[in-house]
Design a protein around this motif. Structure first.
Motif, PDB file in Angstrom:
ATOM      1  N   LYS A  64       0.886  -1.056  -0.049  1.00 34.94           N
ATOM      2  CA  LYS A  64       0.077  -0.091   0.002  1.00 34.94           C
ATOM      3  C   LYS A  64       0.913   1.215  -0.034  1.00 34.94           C
ATOM      4  O   LYS A  64       1.773   1.587   0.824  1.00 34.94           O
ATOM      5  N   MET A  65       0.518   2.219  -1.137  1.00 34.36           N
ATOM      6  CA  MET A  65       1.472   3.453  -1.151  1.00 34.36           C
ATOM      7  C   MET A  65       0.753   4.360  -0.378  1.00 34.36           C
ATOM      8  O   MET A  65      -0.427   4.578  -0.384  1.00 34.36           O
ATOM      9  N   VAL A  66       1.432   4.960   0.632  1.00 31.83           N
ATOM     10  CA  VAL A  66       1.050   6.220   1.441  1.00 31.83           C
ATOM     11  C   VAL A  66       0.330   7.275   0.693  1.00 31.83           C
ATOM     12  O   VAL A  66       1.158   7.722  -0.510  1.00 31.83           O
ATOM     13  N   ASP A  67      -0.818   8.020   0.984  1.00 33.55           N
ATOM     14  CA  ASP A  67      -1.139   9.144   0.146  1.00 33.55           C
ATOM     15  C   ASP A  67      -0.580  10.316   0.643  1.00 33.55           C
ATOM     16  O   ASP A  67      -0.011  10.410   1.907  1.00 33.55           O
ATOM     17  N   ALA A  68      -1.212  11.410   0.248  1.00 34.98           N
ATOM     18  CA  ALA A  68      -0.782  12.948   0.623  1.00 34.98           C
ATOM     19  C   ALA A  68      -1.223  13.270   2.177  1.00 34.98           C
ATOM     20  O   ALA A  68      -0.275  13.898   2.829  1.00 34.98           O
ATOM     21  N   THR A  69      -2.341  12.886   2.575  1.00 34.03           N
ATOM     22  CA  THR A  69      -2.779  13.116   3.641  1.00 34.03           C
ATOM     23  C   THR A  69      -1.916  12.362   4.905  1.00 34.03           C
ATOM     24  O   THR A  69      -1.602  13.115   5.861  1.00 34.03           O
ATOM     25  N   THR A  70      -1.317  11.139   4.573  1.00 26.37           N
ATOM     26  CA  THR A  70      -0.689  10.594   5.464  1.00 26.37           C
ATOM     27  C   THR A  70       0.869  11.172   5.651  1.00 26.37           C
ATOM     28  O   THR A  70       1.183  11.426   6.659  1.00 26.37           O
ATOM     29  N   MET A  71       1.144  11.793   4.674  1.00 28.69           N
ATOM     30  CA  MET A  71       2.518  12.382   4.543  1.00 28.69           C
ATOM     31  C   MET A  71       2.340  13.666   5.069  1.00 28.69           C
ATOM     32  O   MET A  71       3.462  14.281   5.665  1.00 28.69           O
ATOM     33  N   LEU A  72       1.244  14.174   5.246  1.00 24.26           N
ATOM     34  CA  LEU A  72       1.084  15.616   5.833  1.00 24.26           C
ATOM     35  C   LEU A  72       1.225  15.565   7.258  1.00 24.26           C
ATOM     36  O   LEU A  72       1.774  16.380   8.083  1.00 24.26           O
ATOM     37  N   SER A  73       1.138  14.239   7.884  1.00 27.65           N
ATOM     38  CA  SER A  73       1.287  14.138   9.301  1.00 27.65           C
ATOM     39  C   SER A  73       2.865  13.921   9.533  1.00 27.65           C
ATOM     40  O   SER A  73       3.373  13.894  10.682  1.00 27.65           O
ATOM     41  N   ILE A  74       3.666  13.733   8.539  1.00 27.83           N
ATOM     42  CA  ILE A  74       5.194  13.603   8.998  1.00 27.83           C
ATOM     43  C   ILE A  74       5.786  15.034   9.123  1.00 27.83           C
ATOM     44  O   ILE A  74       5.992  15.721   7.978  1.00 27.83           O
ATOM     45  N   CYS A  75       5.934  15.533  10.336  1.00 26.83           N
ATOM     46  CA  CYS A  75       6.471  16.627  10.451  1.00 26.83           C
ATOM     47  C   CYS A  75       8.160  16.808  10.431  1.00 26.83           C
ATOM     48  O   CYS A  75       8.616  17.940  10.721  1.00 26.83           O
ATOM     49  N   ASP A  76       8.897  15.929  10.101  1.00 26.89           N
ATOM     50  CA  ASP A  76      10.240  15.949  10.073  1.00 26.89           C
ATOM     51  C   ASP A  76      10.781  16.848   9.040  1.00 26.89           C
ATOM     52  O   ASP A  76      10.360  16.635   8.017  1.00 26.89           O
ATOM     53  N   PRO A  77      11.176  17.797   9.440  1.00 30.32           N
ATOM     54  CA  PRO A  77      11.959  18.789   8.241  1.00 30.32           C
ATOM     55  C   PRO A  77      13.065  18.326   7.613  1.00 30.32           C
ATOM     56  O   PRO A  77      13.664  17.281   8.264  1.00 30.32           O
ATOM     57  N   VAL A  78      13.691  18.873   6.490  1.00 32.25           N
ATOM     58  CA  VAL A  78      14.842  18.362   5.983  1.00 32.25           C
ATOM     59  C   VAL A  78      15.815  19.431   6.480  1.00 32.25           C
ATOM     60  O   VAL A  78      15.758  20.620   6.053  1.00 32.25           O
ATOM     61  N   HIS A  79      16.765  19.070   7.178  1.00 35.71           N
ATOM     62  CA  HIS A  79      17.864  19.904   7.841  1.00 35.71           C
ATOM     63  C   HIS A  79      19.157  19.980   6.943  1.00 35.71           C
ATOM     64  O   HIS A  79      19.614  19.107   6.372  1.00 35.71           O
ATOM     65  N   MET A  80      19.003  21.562   6.517  1.00 33.64           N
ATOM     66  CA  MET A  80      20.238  21.607   5.558  1.00 33.64           C
ATOM     67  C   MET A  80      21.366  22.517   6.307  1.00 33.64           C
ATOM     68  O   MET A  80      21.126  23.349   7.018  1.00 33.64           O
ATOM     69  N   VAL A  81      22.628  22.114   6.087  1.00 34.66           N
ATOM     70  CA  VAL A  81      23.720  22.806   6.846  1.00 34.66           C
ATOM     71  C   VAL A  81      24.826  23.094   5.589  1.00 34.66           C
ATOM     72  O   VAL A  81      25.200  22.255   5.060  1.00 34.66           O
ATOM     73  N   LEU A  82      25.171  24.234   5.325  1.00 33.23           N
ATOM     74  CA  LEU A  82      26.091  24.778   4.444  1.00 33.23           C
ATOM     75  C   LEU A  82      27.405  24.932   5.024  1.00 33.23           C
ATOM     76  O   LEU A  82      27.304  25.922   6.119  1.00 33.23           O
ATOM     77  N   ILE A  83      28.381  24.334   4.550  1.00 33.87           N
ATOM     78  CA  ILE A  83      29.646  24.533   5.295  1.00 33.87           C
ATOM     79  C   ILE A  83      30.674  24.935   4.142  1.00 33.87           C
ATOM     80  O   ILE A  83      30.656  24.563   3.046  1.00 33.87           O
ATOM     81  N   LYS A  84      31.373  25.770   4.680  1.00 31.69           N
ATOM     82  CA  LYS A  84      32.526  26.669   3.918  1.00 31.69           C
ATOM     83  C   LYS A  84      33.881  25.976   4.155  1.00 31.69           C
ATOM     84  O   LYS A  84      34.103  25.788   5.408  1.00 31.69           O
ATOM     85  N   THR A  85      34.622  25.523   3.126  1.00 32.50           N
ATOM     86  CA  THR A  85      35.987  24.809   3.435  1.00 32.50           C
ATOM     87  C   THR A  85      37.006  25.784   2.725  1.00 32.50           C
ATOM     88  O   THR A  85      36.791  26.096   1.308  1.00 32.50           O
TER      89      THR A  85
END
Length: 662
Positions: free
Chosen positions: A180-201
């Motif tokens: 069973k493939m999850v639908d948009a309503t189920t994914m809306l309850s997934i509140c984990d963000p995408v954490h983006m970190v920018l590093i300069k070397t």
């Protein structure tokens, strides 16, 4: 993910050829006949598509086809780790190497593309790098639901040329038959963000944290065709957390495409409700913390000067409860013991948060774990939080201690409480361990008291992921403190429920999830050889400037290896081994009438020129490198020990032997 018409027809032809090659049509006909014969009752002569697919799945035919179908991706674009797979490392390869990988069609993916940046005004005046020229680079690190990603490094510029794609696995329903493939309503309850970190070397390999951003990806659930383009403004860190450092152009796409999208009103309502819920939890905790602090001050007025830290600012200037910076963290097979974990944390670089202007003040900045390990260096609080998390992961009762060391300098370290009452302090910056034996000030003068070996002077509070204790003993001097945390007359506890309401995973959207650790991308043997060759060249040039010739003794260099291995073993386990064999080998290699001198030194970086300059500042090392005499032979050996997150301990030993002339 939409495909151009010519690519779609090409894909259809590929699938058709594969089906013919595996004789799938014949196998389907056999299954169909068998299903009709065995499973259909005489009165029921209709066979639905679902029945046929179920029969094919049961016999493993669909799985066989999916195993044979392979999709091509660029390993430079997508390098990931997850909890179900062993941790991997990130290596930038040129030119791009194409690798075949299986994509599970029953899983839902978010395809995140970074399509360039703009308005990085700090690099407005930088000229374009020439081909082959070493230049400063930007690297984007991502974490999403226990998966780690890293972009290819791009030259720093006002409009950096990011062009990377990352396939983020969102969710697969584990209930039912697993298809069973999850639908948009189920994914809306997934509140984990995408954490983006920018590093300069920079050109010397030094890293700087440029930005840390939490991307709300669920806007794609309301986008037409399941595709959305957004401009993400990145803000600075620390004292510049309100200043824009640049903008990233990001494209989000759901794969497979959503059959039904949500309306923007629904997604916006969900975001508003989550923000309100989080704000209310944080408000209630703040009210409780104020009341707790008021009660704490009423015990003794001098408590006002103790280092009792309930909140701390992260790299974005957000005040968070200190308990949210710690969480049990398991290192998988990357670290085997608590002492090895302490060694790993100690070889991560130490650097105080930068302060703009003078005054000698300390800028407070407790970094999130992703920002700390991607940058590979941080302050003592970052080291202590990571070590405490790892020790909790090993099943120990560990706490972060907040107090001072000599001259009243604020400091944090880690404490573990044994089941037999033994209290052990762990210094996260060095990996050293100290057993705490309290001094009893009421003992008679003639009673011999233990002499503390640790550098800590006072302690204000201790905490971990679900406990917080304020020190309410008559004195906060560490040497006389009794660490009976169950005695409320000595340690004032906070409510576990109050802490859990804001610090447990998923309790508040402001608490970022912890990323998994990744294996080292450094080849220890290759790196050791490179540094050793560079040091030989630097020593030869230095001696040439002094008018001295240089003759290297390869055999003597090799004999130094056991000593370097023993030094690292001792740092990790506190056990010294192999010294007798090393001394015996050196005695055999040095003829009678000759003198041997050796100088070991330890670094946590791989810059040979910087290491050599540091070595020359030691009179003992300079005496070896600049050795004069009869039949002088020089030796140098480098041994790099790798740890997770590409941290490393670099041991260097310079040695010489020469004929003693009186």
């Amino acid at each position: 993910m939409s495909l151009p018409p010519e690519r779609a027809s090409e894909l259809r032809e590929l699938i058709q050829r594969q089906l013919l090659k595996m004789d799938v049509h014949g196998r389907i006909r056999e299954v169909l006949a068998e299903t009709i014969r065995e499973e259909l009752a005489p009165e029921h002569q209709q066979l639905s598509t679902e029945d046929l697919i179920k029969a094919l799945r049961q016999r493993g035919i669909i799985d066989d086809v999916m195993k044979e179908l392979k999709f091509v991706t660029d390993v430079n674009e997508k390098e990931r780790t997850s909890a179900s797979k062993p941790s991997t490392h990130f290596v930038a390869r040129e030119p791009p190497v194409l690798k075949k990988t299986n994509i599970d069609p029953t899983r839902r993916y978010l395809y995140l593309q970074v399509l360039g940046g703009k308005a990085f005004l700090e690099h407005l005046q930088e000229p374009d790098p020439l081909p082959g020229q070493v230049c400063s680079t930007f690297t984007l690190c991502l974490h999403f639901r226990n998966q780690r990603f890293r972009s290819k490094p791009v030259p720093c510029a006002c409009e950096p040329d990011f062009n990377d794609g990352f396939l983020l696995e969102v969710h697969k329903d584990s209930l039912g038959d697993g298809s069973k493939m999850v639908d948009a309503t189920t994914m809306l309850s997934i509140c984990d963000p995408v954490h983006m970190v920018l590093i300069k070397t920079d050109t010397f390999g030094e890293t700087t944290l440029v930005a840390s951003h939490f991307l709300e990806w669920r806007s794609v659930l309301a986008a037409e065709n399941g595709i959305t383009n957004i401009a993400v403004e990145l803000l600075g860190v620390g004292s510049e957390s309100k200043v824009s450092v640049g903008v990233l152009n990001i494209r989000l796409e759901m794969y497979p495409q959503l059959s039904k999208t949500l309306s923007p009103e629904i997604t916006n309502t969900q975001f508003t409700l989550e923000r309100q819920k989080t704000a209310e939890k944080e408000r209630l905790f703040l009210v409780y913390a104020k009341q707790w602090w008021k009660e704490y001050l009423q015990i003794r007025p001098t408590h006002n000067t103790r280092l009792v830290k309930i909140f701390a600012q992260d790299e974005n200037g957000v005040n968070r409860p200190v308990c949210s910076y710690v969480r049990p963290l398991r290192a998988g097979r990357l670290l085997d013991t608590p002492r090895q974990a302490a060694r790993f944390v100690s070889v991560l670089g130490y650097e105080r948060a930068p302060v703009i202007g003078g005054g000698g003040g300390k800028q407070e900045q407790w970094c999130t774990l992703l920002a700390f390990i991607c940058r590979n260096k941080g302050d003592c609080e970052d080291h202590a939080n990571l070590l405490c998390s790892l020790l909790l992961g090993y099943g120990l009762e560990a706490f972060v201690c907040v107090g001072t060391k000599a001259k009243g300098v604020p400091h944090t370290w880690v404490m573990t409480c044994g089941t037999n009452g033994t209290i052990t302090f762990w210094e996260s910056l060095t990996g050293h361990r100290y057993i705490h034996r309290p001094i009893n000030p009421d003992d008679p003068p003639l009673v011999e008291q233990p002499k503390p070996l640790y550098p800590y002077r006072t302690i204000g509070c201790v905490f971990n992921h679900h406990k917080f204790f304020g020190n309410c003993q008559p004195t906060d001097a560490v040497e006389v403190c009794v660490f009976d945390l169950h005695d409320e007359s000595k340690w004032k506890p906070m409510s576990g429920e109050a802490i859990k309401s804001v610090c447990s995973p998923g309790a508040a959207s402001s608490v970022p999830p912890f990323p998994p650790l990744c294996a080292s991308a450094i080849d220890a043997a290759v790196t050791s050889n490179e540094i050793e060759l560079q040091l030989r060249l630097l020593v030869s040039e230095h001696r040439k400037d002094l008018g001295l010739s240089t003759v290297w003794d390869d055999h003597l260099s090799y004999l130094l290896s056991p000593a370097l291995a023993a030094y690292e073993l001792e740092r990790t386990t506190s056990i010294s081994a192999g010294n007798e064999e090393f001394q015996d080998a050196v005695r055999r290699a040095v003829p009678d009438g000759h003198t041997f001198k050796g100088f070991p030194i330890h670094f946590v970086y791989r810059n040979a020129r910087r290491a050599f300059a540091t070595c020359l500042r030691s009179p003992f090392c300079e005496e070896i490198i600049c050795c004069r005499g009869d039949q002088v032979r020089l030796a140098v050996r480098v041994r790099v020990f790798t740890y997770p997150e590409s941290a490393c301990a670099v041991w260097i030993m310079f040695a010489c032997k020469y004929r003693s002339v009186l």
